[in-house]
Design an enzyme around this catalytic site. Sequence first.
Site, PDB file in Angstrom:
ATOM      1  N   ASN A 245     -12.654  -3.291   2.706  1.00 50.31           N
ATOM      2  CA  ASN A 245     -13.545  -2.146   2.866  1.00 50.31           C
ATOM      3  C   ASN A 245     -14.538  -2.195   1.706  1.00 50.31           C
ATOM      4  O   ASN A 245     -14.137  -2.310   0.544  1.00 50.31           O
ATOM      5  CB  ASN A 245     -12.758  -0.835   2.832  1.00 50.31           C
ATOM      6  CG  ASN A 245     -11.831  -0.697   4.022  1.00 50.31           C
ATOM      7  OD1 ASN A 245     -12.104  -1.214   5.101  1.00 50.31           O
ATOM      8  ND2 ASN A 245     -10.722  -0.003   3.833  1.00 50.31           N
TER       9      ASN A 245
ATOM     10  N   GLY B  68     -15.129   3.150   3.874  1.00 53.97           N
ATOM     11  CA  GLY B  68     -13.787   3.615   3.550  1.00 53.97           C
ATOM     12  C   GLY B  68     -13.237   3.131   2.230  1.00 53.97           C
ATOM     13  O   GLY B  68     -12.061   3.352   1.938  1.00 53.97           O
ATOM     14  N   GLN B  69     -14.062   2.472   1.403  1.00 50.92           N
ATOM     15  CA  GLN B  69     -13.540   2.032   0.102  1.00 50.92           C
ATOM     16  C   GLN B  69     -13.363   3.234  -0.817  1.00 50.92           C
ATOM     17  O   GLN B  69     -14.303   4.030  -1.001  1.00 50.92           O
ATOM     18  CB  GLN B  69     -14.480   1.012  -0.562  1.00 50.92           C
ATOM     19  CG  GLN B  69     -13.877   0.421  -1.834  1.00 50.92           C
ATOM     20  CD  GLN B  69     -14.729  -0.671  -2.474  1.00 50.92           C
ATOM     21  OE1 GLN B  69     -15.841  -0.951  -2.029  1.00 50.92           O
ATOM     22  NE2 GLN B  69     -14.212  -1.281  -3.522  1.00 50.92           N
TER      23      GLN B  69
ATOM     24  N   HIS C 149      -6.971  -5.840   2.130  1.00 53.26           N
ATOM     25  CA  HIS C 149      -5.875  -5.239   2.876  1.00 53.26           C
ATOM     26  C   HIS C 149      -5.327  -6.306   3.823  1.00 53.26           C
ATOM     27  O   HIS C 149      -6.084  -6.857   4.633  1.00 53.26           O
ATOM     28  CB  HIS C 149      -6.361  -4.085   3.762  1.00 53.26           C
ATOM     29  CG  HIS C 149      -6.857  -2.877   3.044  1.00 53.26           C
ATOM     30  ND1 HIS C 149      -6.075  -1.751   2.869  1.00 53.26           N
ATOM     31  CD2 HIS C 149      -8.057  -2.592   2.484  1.00 53.26           C
ATOM     32  CE1 HIS C 149      -6.790  -0.818   2.236  1.00 53.26           C
ATOM     33  NE2 HIS C 149      -7.990  -1.306   1.991  1.00 53.26           N
TER      34      HIS C 149
ATOM     35  N   HIS D  58     -10.020  -5.244  -3.346  1.00 54.26           N
ATOM     36  CA  HIS D  58      -8.690  -5.514  -2.798  1.00 54.26           C
ATOM     37  C   HIS D  58      -8.815  -5.933  -1.344  1.00 54.26           C
ATOM     38  O   HIS D  58      -9.593  -5.357  -0.584  1.00 54.26           O
ATOM     39  CB  HIS D  58      -7.774  -4.285  -2.914  1.00 54.26           C
ATOM     40  CG  HIS D  58      -8.432  -3.014  -2.460  1.00 54.26           C
ATOM     41  ND1 HIS D  58      -9.313  -2.322  -3.260  1.00 54.26           N
ATOM     42  CD2 HIS D  58      -8.349  -2.332  -1.300  1.00 54.26           C
ATOM     43  CE1 HIS D  58      -9.746  -1.254  -2.614  1.00 54.26           C
ATOM     44  NE2 HIS D  58      -9.186  -1.241  -1.405  1.00 54.26           N
TER      45      HIS D  58
ATOM     46  N   ASP E 237       0.848  -1.189   0.000  1.00 52.67           N
ATOM     47  CA  ASP E 237       0.000   0.000   0.000  1.00 52.67           C
ATOM     48  C   ASP E 237       0.887   1.244   0.000  1.00 52.67           C
ATOM     49  O   ASP E 237       1.893   1.318   0.710  1.00 52.67           O
ATOM     50  CB  ASP E 237      -0.922  -0.006   1.224  1.00 52.67           C
ATOM     51  CG  ASP E 237      -2.072   0.968   1.074  1.00 52.67           C
ATOM     52  OD1 ASP E 237      -3.225   0.505   0.955  1.00 52.67           O
ATOM     53  OD2 ASP E 237      -1.828   2.196   1.083  1.00 52.67           O
ATOM     54  N   ILE E 238       0.511   2.229  -0.779  1.00 52.73           N
ATOM     55  CA  ILE E 238       1.302   3.447  -0.915  1.00 52.73           C
ATOM     56  C   ILE E 238       1.264   4.293   0.363  1.00 52.73           C
ATOM     57  O   ILE E 238       2.148   5.114   0.597  1.00 52.73           O
ATOM     58  CB  ILE E 238       0.785   4.260  -2.139  1.00 52.73           C
ATOM     59  CG1 ILE E 238       1.851   5.194  -2.668  1.00 52.73           C
ATOM     60  CG2 ILE E 238      -0.495   5.030  -1.810  1.00 52.73           C
ATOM     61  CD1 ILE E 238       1.514   5.792  -4.040  1.00 52.73           C
TER      62      ILE E 238
END
Length: 112
Positions: free
Chosen positions: A85, A91-92, A100, A98, A29-30
Amino acid sequence: MDCLFCKIILGEVPAQVVSETEHTLAFRDINPQAPVHVLVIPKIHVPNFAALAEHPEALAAVAAQAAAVAKAEGVDASGYRVVFNTGSGAGQTVFHVHAHLLGGRGLNWPPG
Ligand code: 5GP
Ligand code: ZN
């Protein structure tokens, strides 16, 4: 289709890839929320968890890779969390499904 994660799969947007299988991609994750924060995505474009549930093979492949990455990252013994999410209220923000994978620190329950 203008999808950020499809572009990562195609190599059009760079990502720190952790591992790849025929059907899935795992990358960091960035904006990591834990020492280990890896996103696991199917290579088919489906928008969310409900849509992924309609593709059992892809769902199983995402789950298997999340578990494999947790082991490879060394968080399987200490514990980790896998979160989808689903919907903007949860919070998507990226509508290519994806998982997490979060670990490497204590994780509170209930989540925020
Ligand atoms: P969501 O909010 O949809 O559950 O999760 C989207 C995640 O994608 C966020 O944690 C966000 O930091 C991550 N993200 C957004 N853009 C990029 C990007 O360009 N590269 C990577 N590696 N992660 C991204
Ligand atoms: Zn996509």
